[in-house]
Design a protein around this motif. Structure first.
Motif, PDB file in Angstrom:
ATOM      1  N   TRP A  38      52.964  29.888 -63.339  1.00 22.06           N
ATOM      2  CA  TRP A  38      53.451  30.091 -64.654  1.00 22.06           C
ATOM      3  C   TRP A  38      53.825  31.631 -64.881  1.00 22.06           C
ATOM      4  O   TRP A  38      54.788  31.698 -65.779  1.00 22.06           O
ATOM      5  N   ASP A  46      52.169  27.608 -73.403  1.00 22.64           N
ATOM      6  CA  ASP A  46      50.975  28.100 -73.270  1.00 22.64           C
ATOM      7  C   ASP A  46      50.310  27.769 -71.909  1.00 22.64           C
ATOM      8  O   ASP A  46      50.654  26.818 -71.266  1.00 22.64           O
ATOM      9  N   ARG A  47      49.693  28.709 -71.454  1.00 21.79           N
ATOM     10  CA  ARG A  47      49.228  28.884 -69.921  1.00 21.79           C
ATOM     11  C   ARG A  47      48.237  27.958 -69.507  1.00 21.79           C
ATOM     12  O   ARG A  47      48.602  26.901 -68.634  1.00 21.79           O
ATOM     13  N   GLU A  48      47.113  27.586 -70.727  1.00 16.10           N
ATOM     14  CA  GLU A  48      46.189  26.587 -70.092  1.00 16.10           C
ATOM     15  C   GLU A  48      46.919  25.019 -70.425  1.00 16.10           C
ATOM     16  O   GLU A  48      46.396  24.374 -69.636  1.00 16.10           O
ATOM     17  N   SER A  49      47.835  24.744 -71.288  1.00 17.19           N
ATOM     18  CA  SER A  49      48.435  23.692 -71.333  1.00 17.19           C
ATOM     19  C   SER A  49      49.268  23.168 -70.066  1.00 17.19           C
ATOM     20  O   SER A  49      49.384  22.227 -69.539  1.00 17.19           O
ATOM     21  N   TYR A  50      49.921  24.494 -69.615  1.00 16.41           N
ATOM     22  CA  TYR A  50      50.829  24.414 -68.279  1.00 16.41           C
ATOM     23  C   TYR A  50      49.975  23.928 -67.253  1.00 16.41           C
ATOM     24  O   TYR A  50      50.287  23.120 -66.268  1.00 16.41           O
ATOM     25  N   GLU A  52      46.885  22.602 -67.264  1.00 14.65           N
ATOM     26  CA  GLU A  52      46.152  21.268 -67.302  1.00 14.65           C
ATOM     27  C   GLU A  52      47.169  20.223 -67.130  1.00 14.65           C
ATOM     28  O   GLU A  52      46.701  19.262 -66.338  1.00 14.65           O
ATOM     29  N   ALA A  53      48.425  20.623 -67.369  1.00 18.77           N
ATOM     30  CA  ALA A  53      49.432  19.411 -67.085  1.00 18.77           C
ATOM     31  C   ALA A  53      49.820  19.401 -65.641  1.00 18.77           C
ATOM     32  O   ALA A  53      49.737  18.208 -65.055  1.00 18.77           O
ATOM     33  N   ASP A  56      46.774  17.474 -63.892  1.00 17.05           N
ATOM     34  CA  ASP A  56      46.739  16.046 -64.162  1.00 17.05           C
ATOM     35  C   ASP A  56      47.768  15.566 -63.112  1.00 17.05           C
ATOM     36  O   ASP A  56      47.331  14.210 -62.864  1.00 17.05           O
TER      37      ASP A  56
END
Length: 88
Positions: A38, A46-50, A52-53, A56
């Motif tokens: 990132w 957003d770092r956290e959404s990146y 988490e994706a 997953d």
């Protein structure tokens, strides 16, 4: 006749602890790599959404499933040893 049952129960418990430890370690390594990627890609979104994706995607990967070999390899070695001792 059933003297091997406690050995297998203890072995399964030990291998389960090893499996959980390797799973957590592997997930943390993947998280660290995603955070680094990132940063290198110019911080897209957003770092956290990146992260988490990416995690997953990692959860469905073949690499994650390879950790199950923690159970299969020792079992195969034990079976090979038992076969070699008894039939060779």
């Amino acid at each position: 006749m059933f003297g091997f049952v406690p050995v297998f129960v203890v072995g399964f418990a030990v291998l389960s602890v090893v499996y959980v430890a390797v799973s957590f370690w592997s997930r943390q390594v993947r998280r660290r790599k995603l955070r680094k990627r990132w940063e290198e890609e110019g911080r897209p979104g957003d770092r956290e959404s990146y992260v988490e994706a990416g995690l997953d995607e990692y959860d469905d990967s073949f690499r994650r499933k390879l950790i199950l070999l923690v159970y299969l390899v020792p079992l195969a070695v034990i079976v090979a040893i038992i076969y070699a001792v008894n039939y060779m």
